[in-house]
Scaffold this active site. Structure first.
Site, PDB file in Angstrom:
ATOM      1  N   GLU A   1     -10.669 -20.868 -14.433  1.00  0.00           N
ATOM      2  CA  GLU A   1     -11.030 -21.477 -15.716  1.00  0.00           C
ATOM      3  C   GLU A   1     -11.425 -22.957 -15.649  1.00  0.00           C
ATOM      4  OE1 GLU A   1      -7.905 -20.625 -18.533  1.00  0.00           O
ATOM      5  OE2 GLU A   1      -8.646 -18.587 -18.778  1.00  0.00           O
TER       6      GLU A   1
ATOM      7  N   GLU B   1      -9.292 -12.015 -16.716  1.00  0.00           N
ATOM      8  CA  GLU B   1      -8.122 -12.208 -17.592  1.00  0.00           C
ATOM      9  C   GLU B   1      -8.458 -11.744 -18.989  1.00  0.00           C
ATOM     10  OE1 GLU B   1      -6.107 -16.041 -18.037  1.00  0.00           O
ATOM     11  OE2 GLU B   1      -6.263 -16.346 -15.883  1.00  0.00           O
TER      12      GLU B   1
HETATM   13  O1  LIG Z   1      -2.943 -19.146 -16.808  1.00  0.00           O
HETATM   14  C1  LIG Z   1      -3.442 -18.525 -17.950  1.00  0.00           C
HETATM   15  C2  LIG Z   1      -4.770 -19.111 -18.279  1.00  0.00           C
HETATM   16  O2  LIG Z   1      -5.716 -18.819 -17.241  1.00  0.00           O
HETATM   17  C3  LIG Z   1      -5.287 -18.695 -19.657  1.00  0.00           C
HETATM   18  O3  LIG Z   1      -5.975 -19.793 -20.133  1.00  0.00           O
HETATM   19  C4  LIG Z   1      -6.359 -19.833 -21.507  1.00  0.00           C
HETATM   20  C5  LIG Z   1      -7.468 -18.859 -21.793  1.00  0.00           C
HETATM   21  O4  LIG Z   1      -7.825 -18.951 -23.102  1.00  0.00           O
HETATM   22  C6  LIG Z   1      -8.225 -20.238 -23.590  1.00  0.00           C
HETATM   23  O5  LIG Z   1      -8.412 -20.090 -24.927  1.00  0.00           O
HETATM   24  C7  LIG Z   1      -9.017 -18.914 -25.381  1.00  0.00           C
HETATM   25  C8  LIG Z   1     -10.485 -19.110 -25.429  1.00  0.00           C
HETATM   26  O6  LIG Z   1     -11.146 -18.012 -26.037  1.00  0.00           O
HETATM   27  C9  LIG Z   1     -10.684 -17.727 -27.354  1.00  0.00           C
HETATM   28  O7  LIG Z   1     -11.426 -16.647 -27.855  1.00  0.00           O
HETATM   29  C10 LIG Z   1      -9.211 -17.366 -27.294  1.00  0.00           C
HETATM   30  O8  LIG Z   1      -8.735 -17.062 -28.566  1.00  0.00           O
HETATM   31  C11 LIG Z   1      -8.419 -18.528 -26.699  1.00  0.00           C
HETATM   32  O9  LIG Z   1      -7.074 -18.106 -26.490  1.00  0.00           O
HETATM   33  C12 LIG Z   1      -7.111 -21.254 -23.341  1.00  0.00           C
HETATM   34  O10 LIG Z   1      -7.441 -22.543 -23.797  1.00  0.00           O
HETATM   35  C13 LIG Z   1      -6.767 -21.229 -21.881  1.00  0.00           C
HETATM   36  O11 LIG Z   1      -5.708 -22.105 -21.592  1.00  0.00           O
HETATM   37  O12 LIG Z   1      -4.301 -18.432 -20.622  1.00  0.00           O
HETATM   38  C14 LIG Z   1      -3.051 -17.937 -20.304  1.00  0.00           C
HETATM   39  C15 LIG Z   1      -2.496 -18.669 -19.130  1.00  0.00           C
HETATM   40  O13 LIG Z   1      -1.231 -18.165 -18.838  1.00  0.00           O
END
Ligand SMILES: O[C@@H]1[C@@H](O)[C@H](O[C@@H]2CO[C@@H](O[C@@H]3CO[C@@H](O)[C@H](O)[C@H]3O)[C@H](O)[C@H]2O)OC[C@H]1O
Length: 472
Positions: free
Chosen positions: A187, A291
């Site tokens: 990411e 993921e």
């Molecule tokens: O380590 C993991 C990590 O890789 C993961 O990161 C998050 C992924 O989502 C991000 O936000 C999303 C972006 O898309 C939108 O549609 C979603 O609603 C959001 O949740 C977020 O900022 C990252 O940190 O997340 C889980 C960790 O355990």
């Protein structure tokens, strides 16, 4: 059985298509707040535990934690579900010390090798995921840098060290056929959108000079959602797949509306997935969903509403899988094991770890300091003042800071305040729970993470198994 990319597919040595289906082993070699139960970042709690009980005991605890988190019984269970791949996130700090850069810590291979071998012995492929790079490659807590500025992108030496690390890893794993491939950076959030492409070019060349065989899985920019600035870069890369992270808001407490799987919602689910893979589809490239997955309600916090909430979350999960199966997509759900928020298996509430931390975890939950996916109802009014203040003082044209729009203004203000600022105050309190424990007690606390001490999220596991069987 070494795998490779052929057009849009992943194939084995005979050229037969293999759909990789599995989960991420988050919270293990890259510990995370909501997965493992601590506040803040891994480097903070490791430091605090060393201070609280001494370095030796602290290292003993973490080593036992790493051992128990994934053992033979986990691999056996995982493969019994019909799943065939585990993504292994790891923290660069296992291999290199910031105070001793470019000196390889061989100890880093101890558990990574062990788990890769265990998986192989149960016919499970693995994908090595550098979840945490020097300086932090993204703005969130899981890149373990303690802030919200992804300094990886502004300091060439952070990037050089990461290239160096991938050279060491490629050297070590180049002939391991059960490794499906390398995921060089989890990411990225590069505000320029171009440095990430340049870095991928460098890391591709560095790996290929040592290891011409393994697949390289590149995440899109902005939390693996955006390839729009990649242009023709793929033409310089071989045996490469592209990774999206397909989280849907419908699977989270912050869902915009209740998910009832109506036509409009299904369209939205599909559209958000298709948007992420657009660049690959236009060029006939291979996509991997590295993921995804909803989070779940917990009886101890959500009471009677738990089951109903989780039924809805399972529906989101099923509908996402239907879309993926139509595309014969390879995927890795987030998360194999945790303390009860998202994992396929989760630590039982009566284990030593969960009883020791019961009231602390309840406080963390109430304060919503593990900001991702959290229900912030109880503390919303506190942060509303801060948000109002920013809105009042900052003109609208200056509010949308990158990674906007994935992070909206309210996310930025309230998540950073909870996840970084308030969390930091709880780090020592977490570590102090271990004071006075002898080695046997520390061992028992770590053993709470053993498969045998876990509950299974049966609903989730059944859906994954059924879906894996439906498309072969
Ligand atoms: O380590 C993991 C990590 O890789 C993961 O990161 C998050 C992924 O989502 C991000 O936000 C999303 C972006 O898309 C939108 O549609 C979603 O609603 C959001 O949740 C977020 O900022 C990252 O940190 O997340 C889980 C960790 O355990």
């Amino acid at each position: 059985m070494s795998l490779k990319v052929s057009g849009t597919k992943i194939v084995d040595e005979e050229g037969k298509e293999i759909i990789l289906r599995g989960a991420g082993l988050g919270g293990w070699m890259n510990m995370e707040n909501f997965i493992s139960g601590y506040p803040g970042c891994e480097f903070q709690i490791r430091h605090a535990l060393g201070e609280a009980i001494g370095q030796e005991k602290s290292e003993f605890f973490f080593d036992k934690f790493l051992e128990y988190f994934f053992m033979e019984s986990d691999a056996k269970f995982f493969s019994s579900l019909g799943l065939n791949c585990i993504r292994l996130p790891f923290n660069y700090r296992h291999f290199e010390d910031d105070m001793n850069p470019r000196v390889l810590k061989e100890s880093g291979f101890k558990h990574l090798d062990r788990v890769i071998e265990l998986c192989a012995s149960h016919n499970i492929h693995t994908i090595l995921d550098l979840h945490t790079a020097p300086g932090g490659q993204n703005t969130d807590w899981h890149s373990d840098h303690g802030g919200h500025i992804a300094n990886f992108w502004v300091h060439k030496d952070h990037q050089d060290r990461t290239i160096w690390l991938w050279e060491k890893l490629a050297e070590h794993y180049k002939s391991n056929k059960w490794i499906a491939g390398y995921n060089p950076l989890n990411e990225p959030t590069d505000p320029t959108h171009t440095r990430v492409v340049d870095f991928y070019g460098r890391v591709h060349s560095a790996i290929r000079a040592i290891d011409p065989n393994h697949i390289i899985f590149f995440d899109g920019n902005t939390f693996a959602s955006d390839f729009s600035h990649f242009g023709d870069a793929h033409k310089n890369w071989d045996n490469t797949a592209y990774s999206i992270h397909d989280y849907s808001l419908f699977g989270f407490p912050a869902a915009p509306e209740e998910y009832v799987a109506n036509e409009q919602q299904l369209r939205r689910l599909r559209r958000s997935y298709e948007k992420k893979r657009e660049w690959m589809d236009e060029r006939g490239l291979c996509v991997w969903n590295g993921e995804w997955g909803p989070v779940y309600a917990r009886k101890q916090y959500d009471g009677e509403a738990t089951e109903k909430i989780n039924e809805v979350r399972y529906q989101v999960l099923k509908d996402q899988l239907d879309i993926y199966n139509q595309d014969r997509l390879s995927w890795s759900i987030w998360l194999y094991k945790d303390i009860g928020f998202q994992g396929m298996v989760y630590v039982d509430l009566e284990t030593p770890y969960m009883t020791l931390f019961r009231s602390f975890l309840a406080k963390k939950h109430r304060l919503a300091i593990d900001a991702w996916g959290a229900d912030d109802t109880a503390v919303k009014p506190v942060y509303q003042h801060l948000l109002d203040h920013v809105v009042e003082e900052v003109p609208a044209s200056y509010r949308d800071l990158y990674p906007h729009p994935v992070w909206r203004l309210s996310d930025r203000v309230t998540r950073l305040a909870r996840n970084i600022l308030v969390s930091e105050f709880l780090v020592k309190e977490w570590a102090d729970h271990f004071v006075g424990k002898d080695l046997e007690e520390l061992d028992a606390i770590a053993a709470s993470f053993k498969y045998e001490a876990c509950q299974k999220r049966e609903g989730l596991n059944k859906i994954l198994t059924d879906s894996a069987k439906a498309v072969v």
